[in-house]
Motif scaffolding. Structure first.
Motif, mmCIF file in Angstrom:
data_model
loop_
_atom_site.group_PDB
_atom_site.id
_atom_site.type_symbol
_atom_site.label_atom_id
_atom_site.label_comp_id
_atom_site.label_asym_id
_atom_site.label_seq_id
_atom_site.Cartn_x
_atom_site.Cartn_y
_atom_site.Cartn_z
ATOM 1 N N VAL A 4 0.830 -1.205 0.000
ATOM 2 C CA VAL A 4 0.000 0.000 0.000
ATOM 3 C C VAL A 4 0.863 1.253 0.000
ATOM 4 O O VAL A 4 1.888 1.330 0.696
ATOM 5 C CB VAL A 4 -0.929 0.022 1.232
ATOM 6 N N LEU A 21 -2.186 0.560 9.041
ATOM 7 C CA LEU A 21 -2.094 -0.473 8.017
ATOM 8 C C LEU A 21 -0.857 -1.340 8.196
ATOM 9 O O LEU A 21 -0.907 -2.560 8.040
ATOM 10 C CB LEU A 21 -2.092 0.179 6.623
ATOM 11 N N ILE A 27 -0.290 -6.707 5.442
ATOM 12 C CA ILE A 27 -0.214 -5.414 4.756
ATOM 13 C C ILE A 27 1.121 -4.746 5.055
ATOM 14 O O ILE A 27 1.574 -4.728 6.208
ATOM 15 C CB ILE A 27 -1.351 -4.473 5.206
ATOM 16 N N LEU A 50 -2.284 -1.066 -3.981
ATOM 17 C CA LEU A 50 -3.352 -0.104 -3.690
ATOM 18 C C LEU A 50 -2.761 1.228 -3.246
ATOM 19 O O LEU A 50 -1.760 1.259 -2.533
ATOM 20 C CB LEU A 50 -4.277 -0.657 -2.610
ATOM 21 N N LEU A 52 -3.921 4.539 -1.144
ATOM 22 C CA LEU A 52 -4.904 5.214 -0.293
ATOM 23 C C LEU A 52 -4.700 6.701 -0.533
ATOM 24 O O LEU A 52 -3.693 7.273 -0.129
ATOM 25 C CB LEU A 52 -4.657 4.848 1.174
ATOM 26 N N LEU A 78 -8.162 3.864 -3.535
ATOM 27 C CA LEU A 78 -9.224 4.078 -2.552
ATOM 28 C C LEU A 78 -9.073 5.500 -2.051
ATOM 29 O O LEU A 78 -8.052 5.851 -1.459
ATOM 30 C CB LEU A 78 -9.074 3.081 -1.401
ATOM 31 N N VAL A 114 -9.360 -1.552 2.768
ATOM 32 C CA VAL A 114 -8.149 -1.706 1.963
ATOM 33 C C VAL A 114 -8.057 -3.127 1.417
ATOM 34 O O VAL A 114 -7.743 -3.339 0.240
ATOM 35 C CB VAL A 114 -6.900 -1.355 2.806
ATOM 36 N N ARG A 115 -8.357 -4.092 2.244
ATOM 37 C CA ARG A 115 -8.306 -5.487 1.795
ATOM 38 C C ARG A 115 -9.340 -5.760 0.712
ATOM 39 O O ARG A 115 -9.054 -6.407 -0.301
ATOM 40 C CB ARG A 115 -8.528 -6.417 2.979
ATOM 41 N N ALA A 118 -8.372 -4.042 -2.611
ATOM 42 C CA ALA A 118 -7.207 -4.704 -3.194
ATOM 43 C C ALA A 118 -7.578 -6.039 -3.829
ATOM 44 O O ALA A 118 -6.963 -6.474 -4.801
ATOM 45 C CB ALA A 118 -6.137 -4.914 -2.124
#
Length: 218
Positions: A4, A21, A27, A50, A52, A78, A114-115, A118
């Motif tokens: 991330v 995270l 992660i 990903l 953020l 995201l 987030v999961r 992803a």
């Protein structure tokens, strides 16, 4: 391991999200960025799964950065916002973001979001999505080019898209259409391919922009 990149111009938010995270075994935060241009550069360099992305940043904002990240990398985005109805959020979804979160999100919900994103899912709470789209979608609704693309869908794919646009989950769509969830996943995959869309979030926007769903319609 889920990689991330955290982009936010406010040190407190950026550091806090990164710490939350990074504390999870599955992660790892591979980098941080303080503005949109830096987020794009680091996304290209570090190849995260990903990003953020804060939506309001000086210089290149989160909308521009999202478009560039989606164009130049395979990372999913995201976006983060202070407000549940924010014109910038709608623009970010159109730019390729897979969903959005409010900045006051709870720790566990942030990690879960987030999961999910992803993994290829979109994160659009139905109630917020309806208000967001109804507020801002009018500028593009019903364009002939978009309606022509709808013509490539089968009746079942059209029905699936209509339900997606209303915020239905796969299980809810399956119940409405009296089919299996596997069949729904197949319909979703097919309609995304035919319409040239990145994910379910883009499908929601397309459903409204094309005029398939009218804001306020049940």
């Amino acid at each position: 391991m889920l990689r991330v990149l955290v982009a936010d111009d406010q040190d407190l938010f950026r550091g806090g999200f990164a710490m939350i995270l990074d504390s999870n075994d599955d992660i790892t935060v591979v980098g941080e960025a303080a503005n949109g241009a830096e987020a794009v550069a680091k996304a290209v360099e570090l190849k995260p799964d990903l990003v953020l992305m804060d939506i309001r940043m000086p210089g290149m904002d989160g909308v521009q950065a999202t478009a560039e990240v989606c164009r130049r990398t395979e990372a999913r985005v995201l976006v983060l916002t202070m407000y549940d109805v924010d014109e910038y959020v709608y623009d970010a979804l159109r730019a390729g973001a897979s969903g959005f979160l409010l900045k006051d999100v709870r720790r566990d919900d942030l990690v879960r979001a987030v999961r999910l994103v992803a993994e290829g899912q979109s994160l659009l709470a139905p109630a917020i999505t309806r208000r967001l789209i109804a507020e801002f979608v009018g500028r593009g609704r019903g364009r002939p080019r978009l309606r022509q693309r709808l013509g490539t869908l089968t009746d079942r794919e059209m029905a699936t898209l209509r339900l997606l646009g209303r915020g239905r989950s796969n299980s809810e769509i399956a119940a409405d259409l009296v089919v299996t969830e596997h069949t729904v996943k197949t319909h979703v995959s097919n309609l995304l391919t035919k319409l040239g869309l990145r994910d379910r979030a883009q499908a929601v926007v397309f459903a409204y922009e094309s005029g398939l769903i009218v804001p306020g319609e049940d």
